[in-house]
Every structure is written in C-alpha cells, then in structure tokens.
Enzyme design. Structure first.
Site, PDB file in Angstrom:
ATOM      1  N   ASN A  25      -0.237  -1.816 -51.089  1.00  0.00           N
ATOM      2  CA  ASN A  25      -0.525  -2.496 -49.823  1.00  0.00           C
ATOM      3  C   ASN A  25      -2.041  -2.721 -49.797  1.00  0.00           C
ATOM      4  OD1 ASN A  25      -0.848  -3.344 -47.224  1.00  0.00           O
ATOM      5  ND2 ASN A  25       0.231  -1.620 -46.286  1.00  0.00           N
TER       6      ASN A  25
ATOM      7  N   ARG B 126       3.189  -5.368 -50.703  1.00  0.00           N
ATOM      8  CA  ARG B 126       3.506  -5.667 -49.306  1.00  0.00           C
ATOM      9  C   ARG B 126       2.668  -6.864 -48.866  1.00  0.00           C
ATOM     10  NH1 ARG B 126       1.454  -3.302 -43.765  1.00  0.00           N
ATOM     11  NH2 ARG B 126       2.934  -4.432 -42.485  1.00  0.00           N
TER      12      ARG B 126
ATOM     13  N   HIS C 120       6.748  -6.931 -39.354  1.00  0.00           N
ATOM     14  CA  HIS C 120       7.423  -5.635 -39.532  1.00  0.00           C
ATOM     15  C   HIS C 120       8.860  -5.825 -40.013  1.00  0.00           C
ATOM     16  CE1 HIS C 120       4.691  -4.280 -35.995  1.00  0.00           C
ATOM     17  NE2 HIS C 120       4.146  -3.832 -37.104  1.00  0.00           N
TER      18      HIS C 120
ATOM     19  N   ARG D  26      -4.047  -4.646 -29.020  1.00  0.00           N
ATOM     20  CA  ARG D  26      -3.643  -6.066 -28.923  1.00  0.00           C
ATOM     21  C   ARG D  26      -2.954  -6.309 -27.584  1.00  0.00           C
ATOM     22  NH1 ARG D  26      -0.376  -6.428 -34.567  1.00  0.00           N
ATOM     23  NH2 ARG D  26      -1.459  -4.601 -35.359  1.00  0.00           N
TER      24      ARG D  26
ATOM     25  N   GLU E 296       9.176   1.672 -44.977  1.00  0.00           N
ATOM     26  CA  GLU E 296       8.959   0.330 -45.505  1.00  0.00           C
ATOM     27  C   GLU E 296       8.690   0.354 -47.009  1.00  0.00           C
ATOM     28  OE1 GLU E 296       6.283   0.258 -42.053  1.00  0.00           O
ATOM     29  OE2 GLU E 296       6.460  -1.914 -42.154  1.00  0.00           O
TER      30      GLU E 296
END
Ligand code: ADP
Length: 400
Positions: free
Chosen positions: A7, A92, A184, A243, A385
């Site tokens: 990642n 990823r 996601h 956010r 993940e």
C-alpha cells in the site's frame, strides 16, 4: 505460496507478506519518510520480531522495496529464504476510475493496465502518483514477479446508473468521468461476504458500515453493491475524523468567498479541518472525542450524535433502496471498537426489525450483537482488506 501486499503512499509504503497456503499474515511493516529521513518498522509476529522506527535511508520507493525484501529474507528478522519465494505482489489502489473495474495483472511497464492507472491521476492525484511510484519500485526490484492491482472502487462498479450518476449536465459527467465511484470496496466486499456466510443466505440484503478515520456505508444486495455513501472522491457520505462528509454544495463557494479560501486550499480544508475535529475542536480521533463528551463537552457530544444519526439515516435509506434488510455490519476502527456508536445508531429502529442486545454489544468478542428477537441481524466483523488483496493477487497471477 507467498504474496506481498503493498500500500504505497507518497512518502510511505505499508506491506504485509501472506502465506496463502494458510491464509495467514507472516510479516508486516512500514517504510516512512521515503525521500527524506527514512524510518523503517517491521514485525514477524510468529517469531516475536519487532523493529520500531529505525533510521534507514531510502531515497526512492524502489529503495524502500529493496529494504523490506532484505528484512523479509533475513535469517534473523525475516520469514522467507529468498525473494524468489514471493509468487506475486498485490497493490492497493485507491481509485480505478471507470477504466480499472476489476482486480487485474499489470501487463508490463508500457501496457494498458498502467496506462489506465495513469488516467486516474486526474481523479485522485496524490494517491495515484504514489501508487505508481510503489509499483515502479516493485517492478524494479522484482522484475519477474507478477504484479496485480486491486482497486478500492471495484466492488462498487455494480451500482445501477441511477445510484452513481450525478444530476449535472450529462456531457460534463462524461467529459470528466464524474460519477459516484465509492471507496473501501475491498472492505465492504470482505465483510458483506462474511455476513452472507453467517446468514447462510446468498441473497441477503445487507448494509455494511465501514467506520474508521474515513467512513463509508454500502448497500449490498445478494453480494452486489447497489449504493454507497462515498462519491466521486472519499469526501462524501457521513461525518469522518477530519472530513466533512456530504454537505450542501453551495456552502463551498460561499465559504471560499467569505473566508478567502483559494481553490487550491479548499479541498484540503474540507478533508483536514472538518468532521469530528472541526465540530468538536478536540480531535479527529473518536476516542478523544468520546472522552471529551463523557466529561461534558457539548461539541464533542454533538460530533457523536451527528455520526450516529447519519448512520441511522443511511441504514433506513438503503433498506428502502433494497426493499428490505437482513443484516447490518459494523467494521473498521470505530465499527469494531465503539459500542456506543453502534448502540446509538441502531437505537429506535424496532420499526425496521433492528434490536441490539446490550450485553452482546459490550462483549468485544461477539460477532452477533443483535437480540434473539431482532428480525435484522447486526454483526461486528473485523475487516481484512490485505487478505482480500492477497487472495485476488494469487488468483489473478495464476490465471493463464
Ligand atoms: P483508518 O481509516 O485510518 O484505517 P481506523 O480504521 O483505525 O482508521 O479507525 C480510526 C478510528 O477508529 C479512530 O476514530 C479511533 O478512535 C477508532 N478506534 C480505533 N481503534 C480503537 C479502539 N481500540 N477503541 C476505540 N476506538 C478505536
């Protein structure tokens, strides 16, 4: 069979090495401050190996990859004998745009796959440029090892057009590839798959709530995503750490004018100064916000109330969109660890057939937290993940 999952960020690279014969993570680590004063962390849990933030010069992502391979193959700190034991590398990828719609093997440095990924720079500039650096680093260090891309947007590609199309001029949406993509996806896919197994019903209607620093909620009908809360970017949807989530779009030009915020800073402002941090003024981490709320801080309490209320609204909306609901799944940092948010968001939902069992909800090891008489099952399912990326990578790298 060993698969390396990477990642890559702009100055960091996270990795996990999986033994796919046992679906087990063998080693994981992090290369930080690539290009400046590099730091390296590495763990092999089964051997009790743990290296924490040692200084390690790594001017480029390729140097970071060389370093992690050196440690993975080290007789003391590692867990494999040599680099050739790594069968494939899975990357990823945050945004696949409309071009990369399923996990895919890279067909060489000048092939279609990387050319499609380069098109995504426009949609997610920082992430995509960083991914490209990570991929180039791996291809340089491991030129003969298959490299696979696994996109965070892929699982959401099954949404119907009415769910992903924004009511903007049609030609503008086409010209700039503007649409709801959702993020996601790997996590929503993993936990919804686990929920289908738990329910023993492949046609079940499920709402998955991935609640972490970034949060998104998806409607999954018979294993296919039909709607999701994040949009063109990971800014839409529920309130997050820093956010704002979904707001009236007219607030953006209004604030730019009143607060003299230039275009170049407005994105950062909405990503980094809002959410729990902006509302509470305490922190972007919900643990700190929760502690402040306990101590009587009203703005911290408001942050929690907004999150719980927005989750409730999405669950209701998605139940309506799917004409029914069999299960709600909570996952990621908040979803897995915060019973208060689970309780508050699922309170007063008996009309929909949801009733939480308070004892199960407080039990950290419980998977099912709904009451026996709850028509809708509520699950807490830890996400993984990296394991999904490793499984896809192995499958695709073995295809002829
Ligand atoms: P990311 O989206 O960066 O992967 P996480 O999934 O780790 O982040 O989620 C981070 C959020 O989860 C934070 O708001 C934090 O408060 C919360 N969280 C993480 N671990 C715990 C824990 N053990 N107990 C309570 N809250 C936690």
């Amino acid at each position: 069979m060993f698969v390396l999952v990477v990642n890559a960020g702009s100055s960091s690279l996270k990795y996990q090495l999986f033994d796919m014969d046992r679906s087990e993570m063998l080693a994981k680590g992090l290369c930080e401050r690539i290009g400046t004063d590099g730091l390296f962390s590495h763990q092999v849990p089964s051997k009790g190996v743990e290296i924490k933030k040692i200084a390690a010069p790594m001017p480029t992502h390729a140097d970071a990859v060389s370093l992690l391979v050196k440690y993975l193959t080290d007789p003391v700190y590692g867990c494999i004998r040599e680099m050739s034991e790594i069968s494939a590398v899975g990357h990823r990828i945050v945004h696949g745009g409309p071009w990369l719609i399923d996990s895919v093997r890279i067909d060489g440095p000048d092939g279609k796959v990387l050319s499609d990924l380069r098109k995504c720079v426009d949609l997610a500039p920082l992430h995509t440029k960083a991914h490209l650096q990570g991929i180039e680093g791996c291809m340089q260090v491991m030129p003969d090892v298959p490299q696979v891309l696994v996109m965070d947007t892929a699982f959401h590609q099954t949404m119907p057009k009415k769910a992903y199309f924004y009511p903007l001029p049609y030609e503008i949406c086409e010209k700039y590839a503007i649409r709801r993509y959702g993020f996601h996806g790997t996590s929503h896919r993993y936990v919804s798959g686990k929920a289908l197994e738990l329910l023993g019903n492949p046609n079940a209607k499920i709402v998955t709530c991935h609640l972490g620093n970034g949060s998104s909620i998806s409607a999954v009908n018979a294993g296919k995503c039909v709607d999701t809360s994040m949009g063109f970017t990971p800014l839409d949807g529920v309130i997050m750490g820093s956010r704002c989530g979904g707001i009236d779009p007219a607030i953006v030009p209004f604030l730019m004018e009143k607060e003299h915020i230039p275009v170049s800073e407005m994105g950062d402002w909405m990503n980094k100064k809002c959410g729990f941090l902006g509302v509470s003024g305490v922190s972007s981490d919900l643990r700190d916000v929760g502690a402040a709320a306990e101590a009587g801080d009203e703005r911290a309490r408001l942050s929690l109330d907004i999150l719980a209320y927005q989750i409730k609204k999405y669950v209701g909306a998605y139940a309506a969109a799917m004409n029914g609901l069999d299960a709600v799944v909570f996952t990621a940092g908040i979803g897995e660890n915060n019973p208060d948010i689970r309780r508050e968001s699922m309170a007063d939902m008996e009309f929909l057939g949801i009733r939480i069992d308070p004892v199960r909800n407080a039990d950290r090891s419980a998977t099912r937290i709904s009451a026996d008489d709850s028509r809708v099952q509520v699950f807490v399912i830890p996400t993984n993940e990296e394991l999904v990326i490793a499984s896809d990578t192995l499958r695709i790298s073995q295809q002829k």
